[in-house]
Design an enzyme around this catalytic site. Sequence first.
Site, PDB file in Angstrom:
ATOM      1  N   GLU A 170      -6.442  27.146 -81.894  1.00  0.00           N
ATOM      2  CA  GLU A 170      -6.622  26.767 -80.619  1.00  0.00           C
ATOM      3  C   GLU A 170      -5.468  27.169 -79.609  1.00  0.00           C
ATOM      4  OE1 GLU A 170      -7.655  22.448 -80.757  1.00  0.00           O
ATOM      5  OE2 GLU A 170      -9.562  22.988 -81.489  1.00  0.00           O
ATOM      6  N   ASN A 212      -8.450  30.655 -85.313  1.00  0.00           N
ATOM      7  CA  ASN A 212      -9.686  29.711 -85.106  1.00  0.00           C
ATOM      8  C   ASN A 212      -9.711  29.546 -83.746  1.00  0.00           C
ATOM      9  OD1 ASN A 212     -11.970  28.647 -86.529  1.00  0.00           O
ATOM     10  ND2 ASN A 212     -10.630  26.581 -86.124  1.00  0.00           N
ATOM     11  N   HIS A 249     -18.562  24.377 -81.487  1.00  0.00           N
ATOM     12  CA  HIS A 249     -18.984  22.829 -81.237  1.00  0.00           C
ATOM     13  C   HIS A 249     -19.856  22.928 -80.127  1.00  0.00           C
ATOM     14  CE1 HIS A 249     -16.310  21.175 -84.192  1.00  0.00           C
ATOM     15  NE2 HIS A 249     -15.299  21.742 -83.834  1.00  0.00           N
ATOM     16  N   GLU A 278     -16.933  25.531 -87.482  1.00  0.00           N
ATOM     17  CA  GLU A 278     -16.970  23.975 -87.343  1.00  0.00           C
ATOM     18  C   GLU A 278     -18.440  23.576 -86.759  1.00  0.00           C
ATOM     19  OE1 GLU A 278     -13.223  22.537 -85.529  1.00  0.00           O
ATOM     20  OE2 GLU A 278     -12.225  23.992 -86.745  1.00  0.00           O
ATOM     21  N   ASP A 280     -21.343  22.139 -84.979  1.00  0.00           N
ATOM     22  CA  ASP A 280     -22.123  21.078 -84.799  1.00  0.00           C
ATOM     23  C   ASP A 280     -22.733  21.299 -83.447  1.00  0.00           C
ATOM     24  OD1 ASP A 280     -19.926  20.520 -83.173  1.00  0.00           O
ATOM     25  OD2 ASP A 280     -19.157  18.767 -84.477  1.00  0.00           O
TER      26      ASP A 280
HETATM   27  C1  XIL Z   1     -11.394  16.605 -85.676  1.00  0.00           C
HETATM   28  C2  XIL Z   1     -11.696  15.925 -86.879  1.00  0.00           C
HETATM   29  O1  XIL Z   1     -13.069  16.138 -87.127  1.00  0.00           O
HETATM   30  C3  XIL Z   1     -11.443  14.239 -86.512  1.00  0.00           C
HETATM   31  O2  XIL Z   1     -11.679  13.625 -87.653  1.00  0.00           O
HETATM   32  C4  XIL Z   1      -9.900  14.329 -86.027  1.00  0.00           C
HETATM   33  O3  XIL Z   1      -9.825  12.914 -85.646  1.00  0.00           O
HETATM   34  C5  XIL Z   1      -9.681  15.170 -84.964  1.00  0.00           C
HETATM   35  O4  XIL Z   1      -9.978  16.503 -85.599  1.00  0.00           O
HETATM   36  N1  XIL Z   1     -11.343  21.292 -83.579  1.00  0.00           N
HETATM   37  C6  XIL Z   1     -10.622  21.620 -84.981  1.00  0.00           C
HETATM   38  C7  XIL Z   1     -10.927  20.359 -85.708  1.00  0.00           C
HETATM   39  O5  XIL Z   1     -10.099  22.315 -85.253  1.00  0.00           O
HETATM   40  O6  XIL Z   1      -9.826  20.241 -86.561  1.00  0.00           O
HETATM   41  C8  XIL Z   1     -11.068  18.928 -85.158  1.00  0.00           C
HETATM   42  O7  XIL Z   1     -11.605  18.153 -86.021  1.00  0.00           O
HETATM   43  C9  XIL Z   1     -12.172  19.144 -84.196  1.00  0.00           C
HETATM   44  C10 XIL Z   1     -12.044  20.356 -83.164  1.00  0.00           C
END
Ligand code: XIL
Length: 459
Positions: A170, A212, A249, A278, A280
């Site tokens: 990020e 990422n 996401h 990641e 969802d």
């Molecule tokens: C999130 C986790 O799922 C949570 O449990 C934590 O509180 C915060 O981080 N981008 C990412 C992940 O790269 O590491 C994040 O994970 C979600 C967004």
Amino acid sequence: MTERCQGDTRPRTGPRARTAIVLAAAALLAATSAAFLPGTASAGTTLGASAAEKGRYFGTAVAASRLSDGNYTTILNREFNSVTPENEMKIDATEPQQGRFSYGAAEQIVNHARSRGMSVRGHTLAWHSQQPSWMESMSGSALRSAMLNHVTQVATHFRGQVVAWDVVNEAFEDGSSGARRNSNLQRTGNDWIEAAFRAARAADPGAKLCYNDYNTDNWTHAKTQAVYNMVRDFKSRGVPIDCVGFQSHFNNDSPYVSNYRTTLSSFAALGVDVQVTELDIQGAPAATYRSVVEDCLAVARCNGVTVWGIRDSDSWRASQTPLLFNSSGQKKAAYDAVLAALNNGTTPTDPPTTPPTTPPTTPPTTPPGGSCTATLQDSTRWGDRFNSQVTVSGASNWTVVVAVTPPQKVSNTWNGSPTWDSSGNVMTMRSNGSGNVFGFTTMANGTWTRPVVRSCTVS
Ligand code: XIL
């Protein structure tokens, strides 16, 4: 009619001979499909096995604290062949005090995964968020050295156990600027990202190194283009980057878009692998989940998909019910859509077109210590790897030993429980109740020799 190309010198056959050939071919096809149906049926029934047959992985984020939940681990162990620690490898978890490293929770996940043949994605070595307070308050050259030391220490600790690292997470701004995110790490100098990649490569030369990010799914967005330009620049200057992770996401503010496939393929064309890291999706619409998986499968360099949690109740955005299993651990419609997409739209339990010649009245009764027959067949081949399928006959509780030729490496297996000898080239595969056909992916590493079955024994 069979098409004949120019220069075809095969003797032409008369109508009767042609009919005989067609009938013989049809009989052979029927016999072959009947013989392979049991294996095909069991192979396409879990996300990990189905992905592996396509040369990919299907992974999930895992929280160490949930490994004691039987419902959770049952699904994890059954469905997934890759894991990403959700928080346990982040900077605040692995270096809570400067110079004092803490790996317990991460190792719990790594050991759980590797002892079951799952691969591990490491997440994440350098990030503006979830920094320990000592790092948050640092700046300048002290922070730069602390960050590089962190990358080196953690990647070295897990050397050989992590197939891909999110080295940097990020680092770009949202919105239309296309700029780097203003963070304490960015303020140490614009070259902080490539410095982190170089440190990671030196620490674990065998791991794939990924950049990422989120909101990089829409090909037309400035952030996507900015990351693309960075990766192109890194490739042109020899900065060691191997892959790009797309968090994906998806929700109402950041929806899936149909140019996602263009994004994945455009990055892949730069000479990097791409991974959905990641996933969802708010409300878990089956059609959107299906599209994401189809998009990954359409891009040869898309290695796999990771969902960000198993059940809705495990999600960081639980109220959006964005995952493949409901809070009781039951499969949702999105699960079925993903599995179907992985199986290429075919139903894994299609009934046989011809009945088996011998009805399965009694199970085979091969005595303990007896032998069985294992036949290896080539299946899909890609630019860097190939799949093989082994069909066992004569027993259901079999053990098959298969050898690959160095520098080949087996990267994935399905429908069996594998162990390896110390060289890593000889795999002992034991039946795990998934039927009599198992498979595996071999990374060719330049050598395309077919793996060899050494033995088949009954335990
Ligand atoms: C999130 C986790 O799922 C949570 O449990 C934590 O509180 C915060 O981080 N981008 C990412 C992940 O790269 O590491 C994040 O994970 C979600 C967004």
